[in-house]
Design a protein around this motif. Structure first.
Motif: not given
Length: 78
Positions: A53-70
């Motif tokens: 798709l020509g996009g970008q993604y980033k995953i930010s893991p925070f052990p025992q605190k959650g995850t953020s996906f962009m």
């Protein structure tokens, strides 16, 4: 994946659309990603689809605190 793996109590989904960009952010308060998540089939699918798709993604893991996906997609003019 949040339901299946994260054991989260809440999930926040944000979608933004402008003239130039489309952005999706998913954040949970689950147990985070602690293993080497980049080698799994799901991550390979995300990487491939983002590239197609020509996009970008980033995953930010925070052990025992959650995850953020962009995911960010630059829109083209027709």
């Amino acid at each position: 994946n949040v339901i299946k793996h994260a054991d989260a109590n809440s999930v926040q989904i944000t979608f933004r659309l402008s003239d130039k960009y489309c952005a999706l952010k998913i954040t949970d308060d689950g147990n985070g990603i602690v293993a080497d998540f980049s080698s799994g089939l799901g991550m390979k699918n995300i990487a491939l689809r983002s590239q197609l798709l020509g996009g970008q993604y980033k995953i930010s893991p925070f052990p025992q605190k959650g995850t953020s996906f962009m995911f960010l997609l630059k829109l083209i003019e027709i």
